[in-house]
Every structure is written in C-alpha cells, then in structure tokens.
Design a protein around this motif. Sequence first.
Motif, short mmCIF file in Angstrom:
data_model
loop_
_atom_site.label_atom_id
_atom_site.label_comp_id
_atom_site.label_asym_id
_atom_site.label_seq_id
_atom_site.Cartn_x
_atom_site.Cartn_y
_atom_site.Cartn_z
N SER A 1 0.81 -1.22 0.00
CA SER A 1 0.00 0.00 0.00
C SER A 1 0.85 1.27 0.00
O SER A 1 0.37 2.33 -0.44
CB SER A 1 -0.93 0.00 1.21
N THR A 2 2.09 1.20 0.48
CA THR A 2 2.94 2.40 0.43
C THR A 2 3.34 2.72 -1.01
O THR A 2 3.56 3.89 -1.34
CB THR A 2 4.20 2.23 1.30
N LEU A 3 3.41 1.71 -1.86
CA LEU A 3 3.66 1.95 -3.28
C LEU A 3 2.37 2.36 -3.99
O LEU A 3 2.40 3.13 -4.95
CB LEU A 3 4.27 0.71 -3.93
N ARG A 4 1.25 1.86 -3.48
CA ARG A 4 -0.03 2.31 -4.04
C ARG A 4 -0.23 3.80 -3.82
O ARG A 4 -0.89 4.48 -4.61
CB ARG A 4 -1.19 1.52 -3.42
N GLN A 5 0.36 4.36 -2.76
CA GLN A 5 0.31 5.80 -2.54
C GLN A 5 0.94 6.55 -3.71
O GLN A 5 0.49 7.64 -4.07
CB GLN A 5 1.03 6.18 -1.24
N TRP A 6 1.99 5.98 -4.31
CA TRP A 6 2.61 6.62 -5.48
C TRP A 6 1.65 6.61 -6.67
O TRP A 6 1.55 7.60 -7.39
CB TRP A 6 3.91 5.89 -5.84
N SER B 1 -0.59 -5.66 -6.20
CA SER B 1 0.09 -6.11 -4.99
C SER B 1 1.22 -7.08 -5.36
O SER B 1 1.27 -7.61 -6.46
CB SER B 1 -0.89 -6.80 -4.05
N HIS B 2 2.10 -7.30 -4.39
CA HIS B 2 3.24 -8.20 -4.62
C HIS B 2 2.88 -9.66 -4.48
O HIS B 2 3.75 -10.54 -4.52
CB HIS B 2 4.40 -7.86 -3.68
N TYR C 1 10.14 15.90 10.51
CA TYR C 1 9.78 16.44 11.82
C TYR C 1 8.35 16.10 12.23
O TYR C 1 7.99 16.16 13.41
CB TYR C 1 9.99 17.97 11.85
N ASN C 2 7.49 15.73 11.28
CA ASN C 2 6.12 15.34 11.61
C ASN C 2 6.08 13.95 12.22
O ASN C 2 7.05 13.20 12.17
CB ASN C 2 5.24 15.38 10.36
N GLU C 3 4.93 13.60 12.77
CA GLU C 3 4.75 12.28 13.38
C GLU C 3 4.97 11.19 12.33
O GLU C 3 4.48 11.28 11.21
CB GLU C 3 3.34 12.16 13.97
N GLU C 4 5.69 10.17 12.74
CA GLU C 4 6.04 9.08 11.84
C GLU C 4 4.84 8.17 11.60
O GLU C 4 4.15 7.76 12.55
CB GLU C 4 7.19 8.29 12.45
N LYS C 5 4.58 7.84 10.33
CA LYS C 5 3.47 6.96 9.97
C LYS C 5 3.93 6.01 8.87
O LYS C 5 4.72 6.38 8.02
CB LYS C 5 2.26 7.75 9.47
N ILE C 6 3.37 4.79 8.89
CA ILE C 6 3.71 3.83 7.84
C ILE C 6 3.24 4.33 6.48
O ILE C 6 3.85 4.05 5.45
CB ILE C 6 3.12 2.44 8.15
N GLY D 1 7.93 -5.39 1.84
CA GLY D 1 8.25 -4.95 3.19
C GLY D 1 7.35 -5.49 4.27
O GLY D 1 7.46 -6.66 4.67
N PRO D 2 6.42 -4.66 4.77
CA PRO D 2 5.69 -4.98 6.01
C PRO D 2 4.93 -6.30 6.00
O PRO D 2 4.75 -6.91 7.06
CB PRO D 2 4.72 -3.80 6.16
#
Length: 596
Positions: free
Chosen positions: A405-410, A450-451, A570-575, A488-489
Amino acid sequence: MTLYLHMASSNKMNLETCRLYIHKERRLKLLFTGLCFEITGFLVVWTYMGSKEEKPPPNKFLFQHVAKLCNSRNFSTSPADVLLEINSEDSESSSSSFYSEFGISSERYSSLQQKLYWAEPDRSITNVSMSTSAAHSTFIIQNLKDSYQIGEELFVTIHARDFNNKYKCYGGDFFQAKLFSSENPQKASVFGEVVDLLNGSYSVRFLLLWVGQAQVAVRLIHSSEAVQVLKHHRDTDSDRVYFNGYFEGPGPNGTRLTETVMCNVKWDQNGLERMLTGDCCCDYKDFRSGEEWRCQRPKSLPCSARVYHSMGGYNECLTAKEAMFMNETNKNINGQITPIKILPSSETVQIDVTQKCRAGLHTPVPAGFYLNDVWESFVCRTRNFTTETTTQCLKDKHIHMMGDSTLRQWFEFLLKAVPTLKRMNQHVQYKAGPLLAVDVENNIDLHWRSHGLPLRCLKTEVTNLHYVSNEIDDLTGGPHTVIVFNLGPHFTTYPLDYYTRRVLRIRKAVLDMLQRAPDTTVIIKTVNTGYKDVFGSDWYSLQLDRILRWAFQDVGVYILDVWQMTACHYNEEKIHPGPVIIKNEIDILLSFICPE
C-alpha cells in the motif's frame, strides 16, 4: 565453556571488568582470530560490563582500538560487523547451498550475515528491570558549542540505562535519531545513523546542513531485550498473522457451498503446517516462482474450489514478561534540548549534488535532508516536478508498480498529479488491485498491483494475486518500460531466509529482464518506517531493507531510499506518510525516470 577476560586501558584509566560468554569451541577460536589483540601486555576483549562506580565506558578509546583491530585484520566492516563471525557460521552451511542456485557465492552470503548481525544481551535477563529504560537513558552532545557553521558535524553519544538507573554494558538496543527544526522558515530535518559501540553506548553523527536552529531527538524504538523477543517470534511464530481462504462450489439441489479456512505460507514447520498433520491441507505451489501457500482442507469442497483470499487475524503470542519488554517501545529519551545554533560558513560549503541520476548509485548516510519541506538529495541531482513536467516525463511510458500500500500511494499521487490520467474500473477490490490508469493523449499507462501472497488485505480474488518475479518475467521491457517494486511490512512475520529467497527470485527476474532489454528502467522503493509491534516492527523492516539492498547492490537498478525520508521528518512518523513526504518521493522517482 565460559571464558572470563579483563580489559585495561594503556593510559591508566580505571580498570573496567569485561566478561564474554562463549558457549562453543568454534566461537572461542573465532574470538581469538577476530576480536582479541594485545595492548601493553593486556588482552583486550571489547565487551564492556561496567564497574562498581557505574561510570560510562571510555567510548572513544574502545571504538578507536576496535577500529584498529579491524584495520589490522584487513576488515572492510565496522567494529560491530567484526563480531558477526561469532554468530554466522552455524546458518551459513544450510542456506548458502540454496543461494548458489541464484548465483550467490558463499562469500556473498557471508556478507549478508554481516549486514544482518545484531548484538544480543550477554547474560540471562531474569527481570524486566534489567532491560533498557527510555526514561533513564540519556544522550549528550559532544563538545557542545555556542554556535556552529553550516557544513560542520555534530556528534552525539547515547548512554543506555536500565530501570534501576544502571548503565547497560552490552549493545543491541534499537535507537533512531534525527536533527530537525519544525519552525519556519527552515522546516528542516536530517537522519542520524546510530552506531552500536557494543558496550551500552551508541554514537550518532549529524551533518549541519541549514542555517538557523536545530534540535536533536533520539527515540528508543526497542530495547535490546525487546529485540530478542521480536527475533524469537519471527523465527518461531510465522502464524501469529494468519489468512483466510474462501472456497466456493456447487452443492446439492442447486445450492452453493461456501467454506472459510485458515491459510498461510508453507515454510519449514514454522506456521500452519506444524499444527496440522496427515491429509490436512491444500498446498498451492507456483511452479514458476517456487512459492508455496497452504490452506486447511475444506470439509466439503475440493482444493481447486479456492476463490478468494483475505487477512484472517492476529494470534497473540507474547508472554506477560515479553509484553512488558515490548511496552518500552518508541519512546523519546532525555538529553540536551538546547537548540543548536547554525550560522553561515565563512568558507564556501558545497551542498548541491551535481551527479546525474543513474542506476547503481550508492546511498550515503545521510542520503539527503529536508529544507523547507523539500528533500535535497545527496545521491544524485533531483528536481521539483510540476504537473506539466510530470506529464512530459511519463509520456510514452508504461509504468508497472508492484508492491504494498505504500507503493499504491505513489499510484494515487500520480493519478492526481496528471489530470489526463484516468483510472479504469476493473471491478476489483481496490486495496489489493490490480489498478490501471490510462492517458490516451500522452500514451501513458500506469499499473499497480500487490506483490502477491502473503498479503494482509480485504477479501479479494486469488487470481488477481501475482508474484512479482512472474510479472517481471511476463514483461517485454525496453526504453519505454519502467518497473517499480517494493517488499516490506507483509513479510515481517516470517524468517529472514523466506524473505531472502523471495527477493533472490525477483533479482533473477530483473537480471533476465536487463539481459533481454538492458534499457529497461528498474526502480526499487525501500521500506518505510512506522510500525512498532511484534506483528510489524521497524526492527523487522530494517532487517528486510538490508537484505533488499544487499541483493540488488550490483544489479544496475535504482534504489530509492525512503527509510531515511520517513524516519527523519519532523512530523509524526506513519507507515503511510503524508503528502509532503510522498511528493518528495515522487520527485526522486521522476528524477530517476527522466534524469537531467
């Protein structure tokens, strides 16, 4: 066998007692060939255990002499890497033979073990109070000055302490560090690599890259004891995340039968198959990739009736004691909070990168930094893409994205960035794909899928889940083809060998692609930070990230490092990072596709 050795410094510092526990003769031999040397008559073993005065260890002395040892032995690794030889030999013989099928030599496999080495507690942890405490651990800025000039370096030392406020004297804690300014006009940040000194202390180096103020932040992601919990469950409890398989078929009198069963990866008695024996299961082997999937056998329907896949759920696997170790997760530690004042340099400081983006470039640390919310890359010359330049870059391109899903963001970002791209309705479960967008005017087709399994997703058709290596094998390639993938995850709950073999199969597919179509652009997105639990920790992701880089370091692909970009903002870290980070990732992606 237990061996007790003592360390003394040659400059008459207080004697610090060291002990190293050695449980096998093999390790004793490697210890003497790789870790020990004489300084003014003393045998030195660099595993600090602390003194009665509980004073911090002489870090500089320790690090310099371990570094000297590395140099004298012609090691090209860090002091921590030298210790790998103690732990890697057992697993090498069983795994390297498989990797040879993919052209991986035993020496190359050993280099992977070096990259994956992680220090462990050197004693039995009988009480949670012996583990690292974020509230008691501290960091100090070495030789803090009233002001600095841009281009200088800032050095930070982290001292880990336990819940009894005693200094830890072994390594293995997982810290993350960044230097940042969230104030206008800077909105700046940079990643700091944490180096384990293997004695309870850690060093961090920052480059000072903007004029204004900056502040150091250090987080304890996991204690060394929690890391051992993560490692144990990764290697023994793959089924702590499980999946559902949905079977459908005709029933009596024109009815329709449906059954839902548990499924998972088939792998070394470490998941579903250890609970089931005999004619228990339906096995699904993809004969092209060699990947295997296993489901419980339905009561009424044949194995061929499997139609859908979804995430099943989570099996709680932590003991009460392990849960207490894991509670000390992702917490800031105390330190000097005085803002760092950075002034313009009296000399010309060259920060701009002139290297053209091309395949095979090394990723330094830091790989870049944020300034005014724009990522300034140290890898190659990147640029800010507008709607017009994005469209021009992608014109006549076939872009195939395969991952999570992090690549789906692209995919989603590009769909918005290029108004003429229109998504086709393929009547699939959106979050699992496959997705397709087309720009007929500019001859652009953009794909995301998806992979493949394992995939934590909503209910989706099994036939839509393809393995990345198979997808790459089915592409023609060429100057108009761009392949982007990530893993990844969804793999964090499985043993590293399983992930490594998946990556090596993809590596072979990429090598074959570049053999038949060498002008194909292949880009790998590394792993995001953001997860912190036993089902998907950043420590797991870091290990996967190292495997991915190791496998493709010599293949001639672009490796787009987002680990540092997501860890240091500097913002809150998110997956799933916000638009600012995604925009910067896309600018690098397009700079790879269309270098200046």
